[in-house]
Design a protein around this motif. Structure first.
Motif, PDB file in Angstrom:
ATOM      1  N   GLY A 134     -14.929  12.098  28.076  1.00  0.00           N
ATOM      2  CA  GLY A 134     -16.084  12.914  28.421  1.00  0.00           C
ATOM      3  C   GLY A 134     -16.084  13.348  29.880  1.00  0.00           C
ATOM      4  O   GLY A 134     -17.035  13.952  30.354  1.00  0.00           O
ATOM      5  N   GLN A 135     -15.027  13.014  30.581  1.00  0.00           N
ATOM      6  CA  GLN A 135     -14.913  13.372  31.992  1.00  0.00           C
ATOM      7  C   GLN A 135     -14.004  14.592  32.154  1.00  0.00           C
ATOM      8  O   GLN A 135     -13.241  14.928  31.242  1.00  0.00           O
ATOM      9  N   ARG A 136     -14.095  15.222  33.327  1.00  0.00           N
ATOM     10  CA  ARG A 136     -13.132  16.284  33.618  1.00  0.00           C
ATOM     11  C   ARG A 136     -11.772  15.613  33.734  1.00  0.00           C
ATOM     12  O   ARG A 136     -11.565  14.780  34.620  1.00  0.00           O
ATOM     13  N   SER A 137     -10.888  15.951  32.832  1.00  0.00           N
ATOM     14  CA  SER A 137      -9.606  15.255  32.764  1.00  0.00           C
ATOM     15  C   SER A 137      -8.447  16.242  32.730  1.00  0.00           C
ATOM     16  O   SER A 137      -8.591  17.374  32.275  1.00  0.00           O
ATOM     17  N   VAL A 138      -7.316  15.748  33.200  1.00  0.00           N
ATOM     18  CA  VAL A 138      -6.070  16.508  33.178  1.00  0.00           C
ATOM     19  C   VAL A 138      -4.996  15.585  32.631  1.00  0.00           C
ATOM     20  O   VAL A 138      -4.926  14.417  33.006  1.00  0.00           O
ATOM     21  N   VAL A 139      -4.146  16.130  31.768  1.00  0.00           N
ATOM     22  CA  VAL A 139      -2.987  15.381  31.286  1.00  0.00           C
ATOM     23  C   VAL A 139      -1.750  16.010  31.906  1.00  0.00           C
ATOM     24  O   VAL A 139      -1.480  17.196  31.715  1.00  0.00           O
ATOM     25  N   LEU A 140      -1.018  15.201  32.663  1.00  0.00           N
ATOM     26  CA  LEU A 140       0.247  15.629  33.244  1.00  0.00           C
ATOM     27  C   LEU A 140       1.368  15.017  32.418  1.00  0.00           C
ATOM     28  O   LEU A 140       1.217  13.912  31.892  1.00  0.00           O
ATOM     29  N   CYS A 141       2.461  15.718  32.321  1.00  0.00           N
ATOM     30  CA  CYS A 141       3.612  15.216  31.559  1.00  0.00           C
ATOM     31  C   CYS A 141       4.776  14.973  32.498  1.00  0.00           C
ATOM     32  O   CYS A 141       5.185  15.875  33.230  1.00  0.00           O
ATOM     33  N   ASP A 142       5.258  13.734  32.481  1.00  0.00           N
ATOM     34  CA  ASP A 142       6.463  13.398  33.238  1.00  0.00           C
ATOM     35  C   ASP A 142       7.637  13.815  32.356  1.00  0.00           C
ATOM     36  O   ASP A 142       8.209  13.018  31.641  1.00  0.00           O
ATOM     37  N   ARG A 143       7.932  15.073  32.386  1.00  0.00           N
ATOM     38  CA  ARG A 143       8.815  15.783  31.459  1.00  0.00           C
ATOM     39  C   ARG A 143       8.002  15.958  30.181  1.00  0.00           C
ATOM     40  O   ARG A 143       7.239  15.097  29.801  1.00  0.00           O
ATOM     41  N   GLY A 144       8.148  17.049  29.566  1.00  0.00           N
ATOM     42  CA  GLY A 144       7.357  17.327  28.370  1.00  0.00           C
ATOM     43  C   GLY A 144       8.231  17.879  27.256  1.00  0.00           C
ATOM     44  O   GLY A 144       9.434  18.050  27.425  1.00  0.00           O
ATOM     45  N   THR A 145       7.605  18.153  26.157  1.00  0.00           N
ATOM     46  CA  THR A 145       8.324  18.669  24.989  1.00  0.00           C
ATOM     47  C   THR A 145       9.107  19.929  25.341  1.00  0.00           C
ATOM     48  O   THR A 145      10.234  20.108  24.893  1.00  0.00           O
ATOM     49  N   MET A 146       8.532  20.785  26.161  1.00  0.00           N
ATOM     50  CA  MET A 146       9.205  22.041  26.510  1.00  0.00           C
ATOM     51  C   MET A 146      10.431  21.834  27.366  1.00  0.00           C
ATOM     52  O   MET A 146      11.241  22.733  27.520  1.00  0.00           O
TER      53      MET A 146
END
Length: 85
Positions: free
Chosen positions: A70-82
């Motif tokens: 419920g908070q302002r959140s960001v998901v960062l990817c340490d390398r991602g699918t792309m």
């Protein structure tokens, strides 16, 4: 990585809750997987599919958990699918 740590700090200082989805390949390599295990093209293909599935799982899981705070959140990817080949 340094960039990831700096970005996390930058976002947290601005009030964001930051989640970092780990790199699936690192998880596999650090828990027993080895290139020597891939003996055929079918093995390589299976590994790549499983790697992608795990990375997508990580990304989806952290996105859902971030949303549930419920908070302002960001998901960062340490390398991602792309990043996959």
């Amino acid at each position: 990585t340094t960039a990831l740590a700096r970005l996390r700090q930058f976002l947290e200082e601005r009030g964001f809750r930051v989640f970092i989805a780990p790199e699936a390949a690192t998880t596999l390599w650090s828990h027993g997987m080895s290139l020597a295990d891939l003996k055929s093209e079918a093995d390589v293909l299976c590994f790549q599919v499983k790697l992608m599935q795990l990375q997508i799982f990580y990304e989806d899981m952290f996105a859902e958990l971030a949303e549930r705070t419920g908070q302002r959140s960001v998901v960062l990817c340490d390398r991602g699918t792309m990043d996959g080949k």
